[in-house]
Design an enzyme around this catalytic site. Structure first.
Site, PDB file in Angstrom:
ATOM      1  N   ASP A 113      27.099  24.631 -15.510  1.00 12.39           N
ATOM      2  CA  ASP A 113      28.054  25.549 -14.904  1.00 12.39           C
ATOM      3  C   ASP A 113      29.353  25.410 -15.693  1.00 12.39           C
ATOM      4  O   ASP A 113      29.862  24.310 -15.878  1.00 12.39           O
ATOM      5  CB  ASP A 113      28.271  25.131 -13.444  1.00 12.39           C
ATOM      6  CG  ASP A 113      28.463  26.317 -12.529  1.00 12.39           C
ATOM      7  OD1 ASP A 113      29.314  27.170 -12.856  1.00 12.39           O
ATOM      8  OD2 ASP A 113      27.788  26.389 -11.491  1.00 12.39           O
ATOM      9  N   ASP A 220      31.284  30.605 -14.354  1.00  9.84           N
ATOM     10  CA  ASP A 220      31.950  30.814 -13.072  1.00  9.84           C
ATOM     11  C   ASP A 220      33.024  31.905 -13.172  1.00  9.84           C
ATOM     12  O   ASP A 220      33.876  31.854 -14.068  1.00  9.84           O
ATOM     13  CB  ASP A 220      32.598  29.473 -12.683  1.00  9.84           C
ATOM     14  CG  ASP A 220      33.024  29.406 -11.243  1.00  9.84           C
ATOM     15  OD1 ASP A 220      32.150  29.449 -10.373  1.00  9.84           O
ATOM     16  OD2 ASP A 220      34.237  29.295 -10.989  1.00  9.84           O
ATOM     17  N   GLU A 278      29.061  34.989 -13.851  1.00 11.78           N
ATOM     18  CA  GLU A 278      29.315  35.385 -12.464  1.00 11.78           C
ATOM     19  C   GLU A 278      30.472  36.367 -12.479  1.00 11.78           C
ATOM     20  O   GLU A 278      31.555  36.029 -12.954  1.00 11.78           O
ATOM     21  CB  GLU A 278      29.658  34.155 -11.621  1.00 11.78           C
ATOM     22  CG  GLU A 278      29.779  34.496 -10.150  1.00 11.78           C
ATOM     23  CD  GLU A 278      30.645  33.533  -9.342  1.00 11.78           C
ATOM     24  OE1 GLU A 278      30.479  33.477  -8.130  1.00 11.78           O
ATOM     25  OE2 GLU A 278      31.519  32.853  -9.938  1.00 11.78           O
ATOM     26  N   HIS A 352      24.716  28.979  -3.879  1.00 10.92           N
ATOM     27  CA  HIS A 352      25.514  28.044  -3.079  1.00 10.92           C
ATOM     28  C   HIS A 352      26.693  28.721  -2.379  1.00 10.92           C
ATOM     29  O   HIS A 352      27.397  28.075  -1.610  1.00 10.92           O
ATOM     30  CB  HIS A 352      26.021  26.928  -3.990  1.00 10.92           C
ATOM     31  CG  HIS A 352      26.983  27.424  -5.020  1.00 10.92           C
ATOM     32  ND1 HIS A 352      26.605  28.297  -6.032  1.00 10.92           N
ATOM     33  CD2 HIS A 352      28.310  27.229  -5.184  1.00 10.92           C
ATOM     34  CE1 HIS A 352      27.656  28.599  -6.764  1.00 10.92           C
ATOM     35  NE2 HIS A 352      28.705  27.965  -6.272  1.00 10.92           N
ATOM     36  N   ASP A 353      26.938  29.997  -2.671  1.00 14.84           N
ATOM     37  CA  ASP A 353      28.045  30.719  -2.036  1.00 14.84           C
ATOM     38  C   ASP A 353      27.559  31.714  -0.979  1.00 14.84           C
ATOM     39  O   ASP A 353      28.374  32.349  -0.314  1.00 14.84           O
ATOM     40  CB  ASP A 353      28.828  31.525  -3.084  1.00 14.84           C
ATOM     41  CG  ASP A 353      29.537  30.645  -4.098  1.00 14.84           C
ATOM     42  OD1 ASP A 353      29.923  29.514  -3.744  1.00 14.84           O
ATOM     43  OD2 ASP A 353      29.706  31.106  -5.247  1.00 14.84           O
TER      44      ASP A 353
END
Ligand code: GLC
Ligand code: CA
Length: 588
Positions: A113, A220, A278, A352-353
């Site tokens: 990440d 990210d 993302e 995870h969000d």
């Protein structure tokens, strides 16, 4: 251009054939919640390494590891204070090297990440930047108070932008009397990508990781790195005093330039690394530009459109709005069509969000949980793009159903609750929003077996284990050939044996049907047909609107042999029509 680090084996791009990431399936690990090896209640790297066999049995190709870098953990590691070290909570860099070696030895890859829109406020760069005279001052976004205001005064922030985690996106630093920008928590100051020194420091760090053996990056909030030249107030919606900083910043004018520069400096395309950006607020148009191979930027992006359909337009994500099946199918279809000739899609329900897919898009009641989890998986894998599976999704893990606000730990949830209550929203509405959307839904510990704490830890888990671990767990799922786990495993296998699943042209049938999701995938003379009842009521297939399936072979189904026309609740089937078949044309 890239320089190999002396003494280390360089990257293994020989193991990464052209376009390998298109036929791959990626599995996301949220390390904190995956497997705890030392009983401190927090998942760690040795815990992951011990589970590589499990991932191998599932058949996935790539692991995407959420951040394990040094971090004060204000946002569970998305606030990084050292990009080139592992946080002691998760282990050591040597243990990470072992994990990489273990994955590579089984033919799997590792994606790190990359969180470079912001650092932690405890990163040495930011600590230096706090000194107004430092050469690092403009590595971040510093601005004086609004004209005519004293530093710290009510409304003195440079703009009315709100942060993603509630409150203003600006924080005053007393020492200089100036404000710094933080689109997320005040412990996540935004880097200034206008400064070439910042960009080159990031590229150097990325090269260091590639030389260490990683196979790519999940980036990210990467479409927030290019900030607008005009920094001013935006429109304020109801229920808040701030304007959206996302609206002001996302997909900024230098995004494509920065990504192309990064690609060249790290050799992302050349070394055939997998990259996924993302991109909240991305549109088909922006995604096409970023993923067009000719532009040499990224392989794919995570769009947010389909996970925004159950929020009131213009409201916060916690502001619930009914989701209809036609809206969901039509949105994914628009992306399929939009990226059919240029670029590539990523396919995800969960991460995870996001809340758990089976609770959100399926039906997590005991009666329908298994079939709805399987059918959602089938729908995902039957779209064209690279599927991303989030830990526990392959077990049909569900939302948490916390009933008290103190049970939530996520910074976004905790801040939203305080903010919404202070703005006068009904407590019940706020709790319902959190139950449906809190990121903690995805972050309860992975359910390995039916022993105490679901086999996740010998200690006390940092977030409570979902009580349904007694029935929903990996050990039970692996032992049951009809489990959600084995359904995922078969879908992944199908991708290997049937290239039509990777490359085949996509077509949505029955776009307005309220219950049935039906698609075809076509490659040469091979056609796959998916029919899926995405509802908890039985339904009848309008046979005239789908290809003739009477002679077709079923490759994978949720239910046993049945009549062609009737679909049970959450029943789905994938049919193969061979060249020999006479393809009835679906009605227009
Ligand atoms: C991304 C991450 C999320 C994090 C945020 C700030 O959206 O997925 O978990 O809180 O960026 O880094
Ligand atoms: Ca641990």
């Amino acid at each position: 251009m890239h320089q190999a680090t002396a003494g280390r084996p360089t990257h293994n791009s020989a193991d990464r054939p052209e376009g390998w990431w298109k036929s791959s399936v990626v599995y996301q690990i949220y390390p904190r919640s995956f497997a705890d090896s030392n009983g401190d209640g927090i998942g760690d790297i040795p815990g992951i390494t011990a589970k590589v066999g499990y991932l191998h049995r599932l058949g996935i190709d790539v692991v995407w590891l959420s951040p394990v870098y040094r971090s004060p953990m204000d946002d569970n590691g998305y606030d990084i204070s050292d990009y080139q070290d592992v946080d002691p909570l998760f282990g050591t860099i040597a243990e990470l090297d072992e994990l990489i070696a273990e994955l590579h030895s089984r033919g799997m890859k590792l994606v790190m990440d990359l969180v470079v829109n912001h650092t932690s406020d405890e990163h040495p760069w930011f600590i230096e930047s706090r000194d107004a005279a430092s050469p690092k001052r403009n590595w971040y976004w510093w601005l004086p108070p609004r004209d005519g205001f004293e530093p710290g005064g009510e409304g003195a922030e440079p703009t009315n932008w709100g942060s993603a985690f509630s409150g203003s996106a600006w924080k005053l630093d007393e020492a200089s009397g100036e404000y710094f920008l933080h689109m997320f928590s005040p412990k996540q100051p935004d880097l200034n990508w206008e400064n070439p020194d910042v960009r080159h420091a990031v590229y150097e760090m990325m090269n260091w990781w590639v030389d260490r053996g990683v196979d790519g990056f999940r980036m990210d909030v990467i479409n927030l790195i290019s900030k607008p030249t005009w920094i001013g107030d935006g429109p304020v919606g109801p229920d808040t005093k701030y304007s959206s900083c996302f609206a002001a910043i996302e997909n900024g004018h230098r995004l494509n330039e920065f990504l192309a520069e990064m690609n060249a400096a790290v050799g992302l395309s050349e070394r055939r690394l997998i990259t996924v950006g993302e991109m909240p607020g991305s549109t088909i148009e922006s995604a096409r530009a970023v993923t067009d191979p000719a532009n040499r930027e990224l392989d794919m992006v995570f769009t947010f459109e389909h996970v925004g359909l159950d929020a009131r337009p213009g409201g916060s994500k916690f502001d619930l709005h009914p989701l209809t099946l036609p809206a969901l199918k039509q949105n994914l279809n628009a992306w399929q069509v939009g990226l059919a000739d240029v670029g590539w899609n990523s396919l995800y329900w969960d991460n995870h969000d996001q809340p758990r897919a089976v609770s959100r898009f399926g039906d997590d009641s005991p009666e329908h949980r298994i079939n709805s989890a399987k059918t959602l998986a089938t729908v995902q894998h039957m779209h064209r793009g690279t599927p991303y599976v989030y830990q526990g999704e392959e077990l049909g893990m569900t939302n948490t159903y916390f009933t008290h606000v103190d049970q939530y730990q996520d910074i976004e949830s905790v801040n939203y609750h305080a903010d919404a209550i202070s703005l006068g929203l009904e407590a019940e509405t706020v709790m319902a929003g959190l139950a449906a959307k809190s990121r903690d839904n995805a972050r309860t510990p992975m359910q390995w077996d039916d022993s105490l704490q679901a086999g996740f830890t010998d200690g006390i888990p940092w977030l409570p284990v979902n009580p349904n671990y007694v029935t929903i767990n990996a050990a039970a799922a692996e032992a049951d050939p009809n489990s959600v786990f084995h359904h995922f495993r078969r879908l992944i296998e199908l991708r290997r044996t049937h290239p039509v699943l990777v490359e085949g042209r996509f077509k949505l049938l029955l776009p307005d049907h309220e219950q049935i999701w039906a698609v075809t995938r076509t490659l040469g003379d091979q056609v796959l047909v998916m029919v899926a009842n995405c509802s908890s009521e039985p339904t009848m297939m309008p046979l005239a609107a789908v290809p003739d399936l009477a002679e077709a072979q079923i490759l994978l189904a949720t239910h046993g042999p049945a009549t062609l026309e009737r679909l049970e609740p959450w029943e789905s089937r994938i049919y193969l029509l061979d060249s020999g078949n006479d393809l009835a044309q679906p009605a227009p």
